[in-house]
Design a protein around this motif. Structure first.
Motif, short mmCIF file in Angstrom:
data_model
loop_
_atom_site.label_atom_id
_atom_site.label_comp_id
_atom_site.label_asym_id
_atom_site.label_seq_id
_atom_site.Cartn_x
_atom_site.Cartn_y
_atom_site.Cartn_z
N THR A 40 0.87 -1.19 0.00
CA THR A 40 0.00 0.00 0.00
C THR A 40 0.90 1.23 0.00
O THR A 40 2.06 1.14 0.43
CB THR A 40 -0.92 0.04 1.25
N ASP A 41 0.38 2.36 -0.46
CA ASP A 41 1.16 3.60 -0.32
C ASP A 41 0.68 4.39 0.90
O ASP A 41 1.23 5.43 1.23
CB ASP A 41 1.07 4.47 -1.59
N ARG A 42 -0.35 3.88 1.58
CA ARG A 42 -0.91 4.60 2.74
C ARG A 42 -0.15 4.28 4.02
O ARG A 42 0.44 3.20 4.14
CB ARG A 42 -2.38 4.21 2.93
N CYS A 43 -0.24 5.19 4.96
CA CYS A 43 0.45 4.98 6.23
C CYS A 43 -0.32 5.72 7.32
O CYS A 43 -0.98 6.73 7.05
CB CYS A 43 1.89 5.51 6.13
N ASP A 44 -0.21 5.23 8.54
CA ASP A 44 -0.86 5.93 9.66
C ASP A 44 0.08 6.96 10.29
O ASP A 44 -0.28 7.62 11.25
CB ASP A 44 -1.39 4.93 10.70
N PHE A 45 1.32 7.08 9.77
CA PHE A 45 2.24 8.14 10.19
C PHE A 45 2.53 9.04 8.99
O PHE A 45 2.25 8.67 7.85
CB PHE A 45 3.58 7.55 10.67
N HIS A 54 0.21 16.56 3.81
CA HIS A 54 -1.05 16.33 3.10
C HIS A 54 -0.75 15.55 1.83
O HIS A 54 -0.62 16.13 0.75
CB HIS A 54 -1.74 17.67 2.80
N MET A 55 -0.60 14.28 1.97
CA MET A 55 -0.28 13.42 0.84
C MET A 55 -1.55 13.09 0.06
O MET A 55 -2.62 12.93 0.65
CB MET A 55 0.31 12.10 1.32
N THR A 56 -1.39 12.95 -1.26
CA THR A 56 -2.51 12.41 -2.04
C THR A 56 -2.18 10.96 -2.30
O THR A 56 -1.13 10.64 -2.85
CB THR A 56 -2.61 13.15 -3.40
N PHE A 57 -3.06 10.07 -1.86
CA PHE A 57 -2.80 8.65 -2.05
C PHE A 57 -3.52 8.15 -3.30
O PHE A 57 -4.41 8.80 -3.83
CB PHE A 57 -3.22 7.86 -0.81
N LEU A 58 -3.10 6.96 -3.72
CA LEU A 58 -3.70 6.37 -4.91
C LEU A 58 -5.15 6.00 -4.64
O LEU A 58 -5.47 5.56 -3.52
CB LEU A 58 -2.94 5.08 -5.26
N PRO A 59 -6.01 6.12 -5.65
CA PRO A 59 -7.37 5.62 -5.46
C PRO A 59 -7.31 4.11 -5.20
O PRO A 59 -6.50 3.41 -5.83
CB PRO A 59 -8.04 5.90 -6.80
N ARG A 85 10.06 -9.24 1.20
CA ARG A 85 9.76 -8.29 2.28
C ARG A 85 8.54 -7.46 1.90
O ARG A 85 8.53 -6.81 0.86
CB ARG A 85 10.96 -7.37 2.53
N LEU A 86 7.52 -7.49 2.73
CA LEU A 86 6.37 -6.63 2.50
C LEU A 86 6.60 -5.32 3.24
O LEU A 86 7.03 -5.30 4.39
CB LEU A 86 5.07 -7.31 2.98
N THR A 87 6.32 -4.22 2.53
CA THR A 87 6.57 -2.91 3.10
C THR A 87 5.50 -1.97 2.58
O THR A 87 4.42 -2.40 2.18
CB THR A 87 8.04 -2.49 2.79
N GLY A 88 5.75 -0.66 2.59
CA GLY A 88 4.71 0.26 2.13
C GLY A 88 5.30 1.64 1.92
O GLY A 88 6.51 1.76 1.72
N GLY A 89 4.49 2.58 2.17
CA GLY A 89 3.40 2.77 3.10
C GLY A 89 3.61 1.87 4.33
O GLY A 89 4.69 1.38 4.59
N GLU A 90 2.55 1.74 5.07
CA GLU A 90 2.62 0.85 6.23
C GLU A 90 1.90 -0.46 5.86
O GLU A 90 0.68 -0.46 5.68
CB GLU A 90 1.98 1.53 7.45
N PRO A 91 2.66 -1.55 5.74
CA PRO A 91 2.03 -2.79 5.25
C PRO A 91 0.88 -3.26 6.14
O PRO A 91 -0.09 -3.82 5.64
CB PRO A 91 3.18 -3.81 5.25
#
Ligand code: SAM
Length: 352
Positions: A40-45, A54-59, A85-91
């Motif tokens: 994912t490209d999203r993260c909780d930090f 103010h990031m714009t994340f992927l739909p 390795r799974l990573t992200g964003g926050e996996p």
């Protein structure tokens, strides 16, 4: 059969599927055995060196499904990838992510994969540590730059230190080995790095210090953040005896042993030392774009061949073509004339 029985050393070679396929080798004769997947490209930090506030994340519709991610990872494993390795964003904020760990674990069981692991900010580990361990995850990397709760909040913008510490506790209680990754930030945590060494080693965790890399516009000047690790190392050497060791994790870190603590300390120095010559990895984004180098734009679209047919023929061909274009290396520079990002994409796209 009888002949093989008389040559026991050949048996594993002949029976392991990974050895029946042509392994992925790039034009510089580097075998590609390590895949990192940003699920994912999203993260909780919103770490200040990683993302803008103010990031714009992927739909969500652009993301590969968990089934597609599994199919892609499995295609790489069939081509000789041994470490995932799974990573992200926050996996761990990707919905249903335990299903993916659970299904990928079959490659550990079959012996086709040596290691299934993740890089995480730790916030969701209290919830998931036991399940990760049950799926065969043995070692994890947790990113943590400071032990000061206020500084932690300032660096991550949204994070809470005690939740991450609880996550590390949960991971260790579940039997996983934890390595801490800390980014060295000028004027922020530079006075704390020796304490981080003592703390990590006191909890039986390796610590790796990372130089800040010029990826993505984060709304702050990179020169303000950049602290050369040559300087960090020299300062740590005033307090500790740093002994050269051969230990490698298959990654870019170079390790020393700290005589006083008995623990290992790694340095990842993309700017002060180029580590590309032994690069064994490629990076996949959550939309199926394969980046052949963290520090270059060279990329291949794997989502189109993946979705074009149920057979893997097109996908396999696209993977081979991509690896044939893996660049020799990157050349990051941060100085007064180069304060713009070297690359427009953020670390959260390719997962570091
Ligand atoms: N969310 C997970 C985490 O926090 O570990 C995984 C993704 S994060 C992008 C992976 C690692 O990249 C973290 O250790 C983070 O500190 C590091 N990182 C992010 N941006 C960076 C940059 N510009 N330079 C150096 N390291 C960076």
């Amino acid at each position: 059969m009888t002949e093989i029985a008389h040559m026991p050393e050949l048996v594993p070679e002949l029976t392991r599927p990974a050895h029946r396929v042509r392994p992925l080798v790039d034009p510089f004769q580097r075998a590609i055995t390590y895949l990192r997947v940003a699920v994912t490209d999203r993260c909780d930090f919103r770490c200040v060196y990683c993302m803008s506030e103010h990031m714009t994340f992927l739909p969500k519709a652009d993301l590969l499904t968990l089934e597609e991610l599994d199919r892609l990872c499995s295609a790489f494993i069939a081509k000789g990838v041994r470490k995932l390795r799974l990573t992200g964003g926050e996996p761990l904020v990707r919905r249903g992510i335990m299903t993916l760990f659970g299904s990928l674990a079959r490659h550990l069981d079959s012996g086709d994969l040596d290691e299934l692991t993740l890089t995480t900010n730790g916030s969701q580990l209290p919830k998931y540590a036991a399940e990760l361990a049950a799926h065969g995850v043995k070692r994890i990397n947790v990113s943590l730059d400071t032990l000061d709760p206020d500084k932690f909040r300032a660096i991550t913008r949204w994070g809470e230190l005690d939740k991450v510490i609880a996550g590390i506790d949960a991971a260790q209680a579940a039997g996983m080995k934890v390595k801490i990754n800390a980014v060295a930030l000028k004027g922020v945590n530079e006075d704390e790095l020796a304490d981080l060494v003592r703390w990590a080693h006191g909890r039986d965790m390796d610590l790796t210090i990372i130089e800040v890399m010029p990826l993505g516009d984060v709304g702050e000047g990179r020169l303000d953040q950049y602290l050369p690790l040559s300087m960090v190392r020299a300062r740590l050497a005033e307090q500790f005896t740093l002994q050269e060791i051969d230990y490698r994790t298959g990654g870019p870190a170079r390790f020393v042993k700290v005589a006083e603590t008995g623990g290992r300390l790694g340095f990842i120095t993309p700017l002060t030392h180029n580590f590309c010559e032994s690069c064994n990895r490629v990076r996949l984004t959550c939309t199926g774009t394969l980046y052949m180098c963290l520090g270059q734009e060279d990329a291949a679209d794997l989502r189109t061949p993946l979705r074009a047919s149920e057979s893997n023929d097109l996908l396999d061909a696209a993977i081979e073509t991509a690896i044939a274009h893996k660049p020799k290396g990157h050349d990051f520079i941060i100085d007064r004339r180069h304060q713009r990002p070297a690359l427009a994409r953020h670390m959260s796209v390719t997962g570091g």
